[in-house]
Scaffold this motif. Structure first.
Motif, mmCIF file in Angstrom:
data_model
loop_
_atom_site.group_PDB
_atom_site.id
_atom_site.type_symbol
_atom_site.label_atom_id
_atom_site.label_comp_id
_atom_site.label_asym_id
_atom_site.label_seq_id
_atom_site.Cartn_x
_atom_site.Cartn_y
_atom_site.Cartn_z
ATOM 1 N N PHE A 27 0.846 -1.345 -0.019
ATOM 2 C CA PHE A 27 -0.042 -0.180 -0.187
ATOM 3 C C PHE A 27 0.765 1.293 0.373
ATOM 4 C CE2 PHE A 27 -3.093 2.650 0.984
ATOM 5 C CZ PHE A 27 -2.857 3.833 1.822
ATOM 6 N N ALA A 28 1.606 1.524 1.257
ATOM 7 C CA ALA A 28 2.826 2.369 0.970
ATOM 8 C C ALA A 28 3.854 2.419 -0.466
ATOM 9 C CB ALA A 28 3.698 2.233 2.032
ATOM 10 N N MET A 29 4.274 0.924 -1.342
ATOM 11 C CA MET A 29 4.626 1.190 -2.381
ATOM 12 C C MET A 29 3.631 1.725 -3.697
ATOM 13 S SD MET A 29 6.607 -1.620 -2.437
ATOM 14 C CE MET A 29 8.821 -1.318 -1.668
ATOM 15 N N GLU A 30 2.670 1.407 -3.330
ATOM 16 C CA GLU A 30 1.638 2.072 -4.205
ATOM 17 C C GLU A 30 1.515 3.602 -3.925
ATOM 18 O OE1 GLU A 30 -2.189 -0.106 -5.194
ATOM 19 O OE2 GLU A 30 -2.556 0.984 -6.501
ATOM 20 N N CYS A 31 1.488 4.618 -2.628
ATOM 21 C CA CYS A 31 1.424 5.581 -2.382
ATOM 22 C C CYS A 31 1.869 6.631 -2.515
ATOM 23 C CB CYS A 31 1.348 5.235 -1.382
ATOM 24 S SG CYS A 31 -0.648 5.262 0.229
ATOM 25 N N TRP A 32 3.384 5.605 -3.272
ATOM 26 C CA TRP A 32 4.662 6.533 -3.153
ATOM 27 C C TRP A 32 4.042 6.348 -4.863
ATOM 28 C CZ3 TRP A 32 9.454 8.165 -1.151
ATOM 29 C CH2 TRP A 32 10.452 8.655 -2.406
#
Lengths: 713, 62
Positions: free
Chosen positions: A401-406
């Motif tokens: 999730f954090a990587m997609e937010c990035w």
């Protein structure tokens, strides 16, 4: 280190061995007041709750109020193995069930874990252990059966990290080298101190490797609750394991089916799932082939680099020819270990360790779902998650999730404190885990899980909440485990309708639904979503592992009616349960036993302000394509569905228009699935068990009745 | 094939069907026109034109 221990409480007890699977007593430990109490198990408790998860839920219900928070002293961690746990004649019979109020979901979480702790506790004389209150200093709780003593000791110096403290405490409390296998340690590490995704490690002594190995009670943050109570470890020292410490009713019945399945595993496993060499990691390339492997936060279902983390890689990395069963007599023997991993980062850099795994969930979640396809990094993060006491499934999904937010500009280097969360950045994934362990930086935010991250990012104005709600893969606050459910309506329900949150241990219906097309109607899907969660709940009542049920099949399974249920193995479980308890258990009785506990757990959620239809709604990423790239990655399939099922011609429409049309259709289908499932389960249209259902099931206790009536049941 | 059409060719075998669909999972049950095909025979078992082929995958999921 032992010299620094201070005995805070020592209580003698009379050890006993179970009769027909039960001691009929449990142990309650009050960490606040340093008090230990034995409780009797009543026949009513056995008849209604059976054991394992059932006992855990019943004790937790009675120990807490509707407003008890996870970090209130009243919250309990209950560990209970179940009546079948500890037999040695059948594979997968050493499991413990752990129940607590989850820091992530605020409802009960239940975890099914291997290792020796539960069975050894049982053979000391207790059917369950309740841990309530909070210590005012770091303590261990020791149950020493052969010495007949329970102790709470201050343990200030031992590191919390599990690969170290399991080893230390195993050796500290064993009575010599031959006794090491009779000791098991429960622990969580530094990661549990600073996150809501802490897990518990249950050890078992691997005599061949001469080391404590670890199995995980992974989901829901039970490790976080453990460390919040200032528990350093639980230690049990049990008797020497013999063939019939359960003093079963009819050993011959158990031995008969045990010898058949053991031969089946010996003869057929290598042609079937190859669990004895590859563990559950055999599934990696299979899921990729069926477009079910979660890639880049569940956006996609396969990747050309999956071959780098596929089963044949682990076949070579796992040490072969070593008994890898996490309980005696388990011929499935699938707790594979990768020896000789040289740690690359963090506080144990340079150490040579054995990594427990990776299991499929770790390979899929920590690697593929984050766009990482490097087996060495996977071993590294697997090792640290375990020793730090961090749930690998939640960690993988929250990193994704954090990587997609990035990817989408919701996060940047300023917001992450310099961590570059580009897809595939294994070093950043590793550093984020170390930050969680150290309790610093972006790790303090990420470690709270996907639900809290969405809230925080929205509050700070970093991202659109609607988009994050669609792509944040959690239901009820628990992160999804690692299977694509987009193309299987039944699995969407299998995840989102699960009592505890989206863990696949209630229902895995993707092949039945998507490939076999055996569930063509809502009613057929509802029937599967009634039967399989109840069947699988049964394992958690009795202390069983589900893998020997259907990750091996008899040679003639194809000729049976309903081969997906593996009827011969269902019969085996009836024989084992009957043989242990003396109660004649049929396949109908299996469902009846489970249905009581399952519905009780649903009402428990209701008691805490949840447990209704709105809480069963999934993020759209689990149901269909959120973004243009997702739609285009499967455009042919989605366009075909639009034309043939929705009755709309996709020609001439923009991708955005097609996404919207598909979404309306799929969300409507999910709503209809809920209607069908609730009806089949005997619930109202709001997902509340009806009065008729709870009365039929014998769980119409006064508070249950009050709750059900209040919510329209 | 499980209700979906599949391009047939002369000499098609069960193994060809499995390859065409990328069905790599081992715990499967294959019938051709209602006849159960033993696992060891997939390489030779013929699939006639127009055959009703069912490939039932058992439940998995670790």
């Amino acid at each position: 280190m032992r010299a620094a221990h201070k005995v805070l409480l020592e209580v003698p007890f009379t050890p006993s061995e179970p009769s027909r699977g039960y001691n009929m007593r449990t142990l309650h430990v009050d960490l606040t007041n340093l008090k230990v109490t034995e409780k009797k198990v009543t026949q009513e408790m056995v008849d209604t709750f059976v054991g394992g998860r059932g006992f855990g839920l019943w004790y937790l219900w009675n120990a807490t109020t509707p407003t008890t928070r996870w970090n209130d002293p009243e919250n309990e961690i209950v560990i209970s193995p179940g009546p079948i746990a500890g037999i040695t004649q059948y594979p997968g019979t050493g499991k413990s069930l752990v129940v607590s109020i989850s820091p992530l979901t605020d409802i009960p979480i239940d975890c099914n874990v291997g290792g020796y702790y539960g069975p050894l506790l049982k053979f000391c004389g207790f059917d369950a252990l309740e841990l309530q209150g909070k210590a005012d200093r770091e303590v261990i709780v020791l149950v020493d059966g052969p010495r007949g003593v329970i102790r709470i000791e201050e343990a200030p110096l031992e590191p919390a990290d599990s690969h170290i403290c399991s080893e230390i405490f195993t050796h500290m409390y064993a009575d010599g080298p031959q006794d090491l296998k009779n000791v098991s340690v429960v622990s969580a590490g530094k990661g549990s101190d600073h996150s809501l995704i802490g897990c518990l490690n249950f050890s078992w002594y691997d005599a061949k490797r001469k080391a404590a190995r670890l199995k995980q009670a992974g989901r829901g943050g039970v490790g976080t609750v453990f460390r919040d109570k200032k528990l350093k470890a639980l230690v049990v020292r049990g008797p020497v394991i013999k063939a019939d410490l359960n003093h079963v009713a009819d050993r011959a019945r158990i031995q008969k089916v045990g010898s058949v399945i053991n031969k089946e595993i010996h003869d057929l496993d290598s042609q079937q799932c190859n669990m004895r060499r590859q563990g559950t990691a055999h599934l990696v390339e299979v899921m990729d082939a069926y477009d079910l492997l979660p890639v880049k936060n569940f956006q996609y279902g396969n990747h050309p680099d999956t071959k780098n983390i596929a089963s044949w890689v682990w076949d070579k990395r796992f040490t072969q020819g070593i008994p890898d069963g996490c309980w005696y007599g388990c011929t499935m023997s699938c707790s594979k270990g990768a020896d000789g991993h040289v740690v690359k980062t963090g506080p144990y850099k340079g150490d040579v360790v054995t990594v427990d795994g990776p299991e499929y969930e770790n390979a899929a979640g920590l690697a593929a779902n984050c766009g990482i396809f490097d087996p060495d990094w996977l071993l590294e993060v697997n090792f640290y998650c375990d020793t730090y006491g961090v749930d690998t499934i939640s960690y993988g999904t929250l990193c994704a999730f954090a990587m997609e937010c990035w990817q989408r500009g919701i996060l940047d280097a300023e917001r992450t404190g310099g961590l570059d969360l580009t897809w595939g950045n294994a070093e950043s994934q590793m550093e984020l885990l170390h930050q969680i362990a150290r309790g610093e930086g972006f790790g303090l935010i990420a470690g709270q899980g996907v639900r809290k991250m969405k809230q925080i990012f929205a509050e700070r104005g970093w991202g659109d909440l609607k988009l994050m709600t669609d792509i944040g893969m959690e239901v009820k606050g628990l992160e999804y485990s690692q299977y694509q459910s987009k193309e299987s309506l039944a699995q969407q329900g299998g995840y989102a309708l699960t009592n505890k949150g989206p863990q696949h241990d209630e229902a895995w219906l993707i092949f039945m639904d998507m490939v076999n097309k055996h569930l063509p109607t809502f009613e057929a899907k509802a029937e599967a979503l009634h039967y399989f969660p109840l069947f699988r709940t049964w394992f958690g009542l009795h202390g069983l592992c589900k893998l020997p049920w259907n990750d091996i099949e008899p040679a003639n399974n194809a000729e049976q009616d309903e081969p997906a249920k593996v009827p011969e193995h269902v019969h085996n479980y009836c024989e084992i349960a009957s043989g242990v308890t003396g109660l004649e258990v049929t396949k109908e009785k299996i469902i009846e036993q489970s249905e009581k506990v399952y519905n009780f757990q649903r009402v428990f959620n209701l008691r805490r302000g949840y447990g209704r239809r709105e809480h069963d709604w999934p993020p759209y990423r689990s149901v269909g394509p959120v973004t243009v790239e997702e739609y285009e990655s499967r455009a042919e399939r989605y366009d075909k569905q639009m034309a043939e099922e929705i009755g709309v011609d996709p020609a001439g429409k923009s991708v955005e228009e097609k996404i919207a049309i598909t979404r309306t259709y799929r969300e409507d289908r999910y709503a209809k699935l809920c209607d069908a499932v609730y009806k089949r389960r005997g619930w109202t249209t709001d997902g509340v068990p009806t009065m008729e259902t709870i009365t039929k099931l014998g769980i119409a206790f006064p508070e249950v009745v009050e709750l059900v009536k209040k919510h329209g049941g | 094939m499980n209700g979906d059409p599949l391009d047939w060719f002369e000499g098609m075998t069960v193994r060809d069907v499995l390859k065409a669909k990328n069905y790599v999972f081992k715990l499967i049950i294959v019938t051709v026109n209602g006849t159960l095909i033993p696992r060891g025979s997939y390489d030779e078992a013929p699939v006639p034109a127009g055959a009703d082929v069912k490939v039932v995958h058992l439940i998995s999921g670790g």
